[in-house]
Design an enzyme around this catalytic site. Structure first.
Site, PDB file in Angstrom:
ATOM      1  N   GLU A  88       0.823  -1.218   0.000  1.00  0.00           N
ATOM      2  CA  GLU A  88       0.000   0.000   0.000  1.00  0.00           C
ATOM      3  C   GLU A  88       0.857   1.268   0.000  1.00  0.00           C
ATOM      4  OE1 GLU A  88      -1.859   1.121   3.723  1.00  0.00           O
ATOM      5  OE2 GLU A  88      -3.652   1.821   2.682  1.00  0.00           O
ATOM      6  N   ASP A 134      -5.567   2.415  -1.578  1.00  0.00           N
ATOM      7  CA  ASP A 134      -6.307   3.242  -0.626  1.00  0.00           C
ATOM      8  C   ASP A 134      -6.625   4.551  -1.342  1.00  0.00           C
ATOM      9  OD1 ASP A 134      -7.019   5.068   1.413  1.00  0.00           O
ATOM     10  OD2 ASP A 134      -5.967   3.869   2.911  1.00  0.00           O
ATOM     11  N   GLN A 172      -9.396   0.703  -0.090  1.00  0.00           N
ATOM     12  CA  GLN A 172      -9.875   1.371   1.133  1.00  0.00           C
ATOM     13  C   GLN A 172     -10.384   2.765   0.789  1.00  0.00           C
ATOM     14  OE1 GLN A 172      -6.179   0.847   3.300  1.00  0.00           O
ATOM     15  NE2 GLN A 172      -7.101  -0.714   4.614  1.00  0.00           N
ATOM     16  N   GLU A 201     -11.763   2.640   5.963  1.00  0.00           N
ATOM     17  CA  GLU A 201     -10.651   3.020   6.836  1.00  0.00           C
ATOM     18  C   GLU A 201     -10.716   4.521   7.098  1.00  0.00           C
ATOM     19  OE1 GLU A 201      -6.583   2.646   5.421  1.00  0.00           O
ATOM     20  OE2 GLU A 201      -6.033   1.679   7.299  1.00  0.00           O
TER      21      GLU A 201
END
Ligand SMILES: O=C(O)[C@@H](O)C(=O)CO
Ligand code: MG
Length: 260
Positions: free
Chosen positions: A141, A176, A202, A238
């Protein structure tokens, strides 16, 4: 319709960690994720998942000493054996919880340092191999440097190049959207291009990292785009709720009860 996973490190923090599973299930989530399970026994976490009919979507491999500011060890040349021991610990949790995806954090190191790059490449390849033997996917990530100053993996292009070069069947990108929007923007085009290598997604509002129904990113459009692209993985929520977690779940109402 995306399958949402409540992130129990950020959501439902009004409850103690082990009670967050029940709170997420009561709110209509069928899956959860969190950063680290290691303060609790694997059996205790597995029992909560089972009791509340939840799927564990993702968690992170041990990051080193988080309290002292460490954020992973993969790009730290002297930490490979500690990282390898951590992978064995994480696999015990993955087995107990049935979790298919594990996130390897890179650590705090200069992104342009040749030794850090070599260490990272070696650690990623080794970890993907070991996690693959256990039938799991490893995800990487990129994280923005405002939230995590000095973090090694701070560039989507670098992650993409490494995943492409290593060409390992179980090595994927953790996309993300919050970090992507802050670092590079151009979220939709990046999702379209990178979809074949995406293993986890996310979401959070930008720039406040709150509920995904306000501020600069148009999540109704992006979530529909994930459907158009045929994404069938999890979308981890998240975000840090702006108020009480449950009060902020209006955005989630149409998605309640989608089975993981
Ligand atoms: O985006 C994040 O911060 C997390 O997904 C993570 O794994 C590290 O904090
Ligand atoms: Mg994230």
């Amino acid at each position: 319709m995306p399958k949402f996973a409540a992130n129990l490190s950020m959501m439902f923090t009004e409850w103690s960690f082990l009670d967050r599973f029940a709170a997420a299930a009561d709110a209509g989530f069928a899956a959860v994720e969190f950063l680290f399970p290691y303060e609790y026994s694997a059996d205790a976490i597995a029992a909560q998942l089972q009791r509340h009919g939840l799927t564990q979507a993702l968690f992170n491999l041990p990051p080193g000493d988080w309290g002292k500011g460490e954020r992973g060890m993969a790009a730290l040349p002297s930490r490979l054996s500690e990282l390898q021991a951590g992978v064995e610990t994480a696999l015990i949790y993955a087995e107990a919880t049935g979790c298919r995806r594990l996130h390897l954090m890179a650590g705090i190191a200069p992104a342009d340092d040749a030794k850090a790059r070599a260490a990272y490449r070696e650690a990623v390849a080794w970890t993907a191999g070991r996690v693959g033997e256990a039938g799991r996917t490893l995800v990487l990530e990129p994280i923005n440097g405002r939230d995590m100053p000095g973090y090694f993996l701070n560039d989507f292009a670098y992650a993409e190049a490494l995943i492409t070069e290593l060409a390992l069947p179980n090595l994927r990108l953790q996309f993300d959207i919050y970090h992507r929007a802050i670092m590079h923007g151009d979220v939709t085009m990046a999702l379209r291009r990178l979809m074949p290598m995406i293993g986890h997604i996310q979401i959070a509002s930008v720039p406040s990292r709150h509920e995904p129904d306000a501020e600069e990113v148009n999540y109704p459009f992006l979530l529909a785009e994930l459907d158009r692209l045929g994404y069938d993985g999890f979308v981890g929520c998240e975000y840090r709720p702006a108020g009480h977690t449950v009060d902020g779940l209006g955005w989630f109402k149409p998605h309640r009860g989608i089975l993981a």
